[in-house]
Design a protein around this motif. Structure first.
Motif: not given
Length: 124
Positions: A106-124
């Motif tokens: 669960v923590l791994s899956s949650t972190l994956k989504v958070i990282v993806q949202l972070f990179y989408y938001r930053r525009g990388y």
């Protein structure tokens, strides 16, 4: 909502309740998902999507591997030196190990989504 006392929910009755609840939850989830996607057109994934997914997968996989290695190390230490850790917080029974593995997923899956949202938001 009140359930009957414990004697009434043992064995077959509890199995039927859990089975019906799971099947109903799956069917409702499928219907809601279908209704939400009726008019939406799918977009092709571009390079930014692939990059964000890859970065999220990499970090989530790294967290999962670290957690599983620590758990295996703890199991080995408990088996090799059972008296060395007198002040343990909890006993590592198979149920606890299973729960810790589920928490890691669960923590791994949650972190994956958070990282993806972070990179989408930053525009990388």
């Amino acid at each position: 909502m009140l359930l009957a006392d414990d004697d009434a929910m043992n064995g077959i009755a509890m199995f039927d309740l859990v089975t019906n609840t799971v099947i109903l939850a799956i069917l409702v989830g499928i219907m809601v998902s279908f209704l939400l996607r009726i008019d939406k057109k799918t977009e092709q994934m571009d390079e930014r999507d692939h990059t964000s997914n890859a970065r999220g997968d990499r970090i989530a996989y790294l967290l999962l591997v670290i957690f599983v290695c620590l758990l295996i190390g703890q199991i080995v230490v408990n088996e090799r030196m059972p008296d060395a850790l007198q002040n343990r917080l909890f006993e590592l029974s198979p149920i606890v190990i299973g729960h810790l593995l589920l928490i890691a997923l669960v923590l791994s899956s949650t972190l994956k989504v958070i990282v993806q949202l972070f990179y989408y938001r930053r525009g990388y």
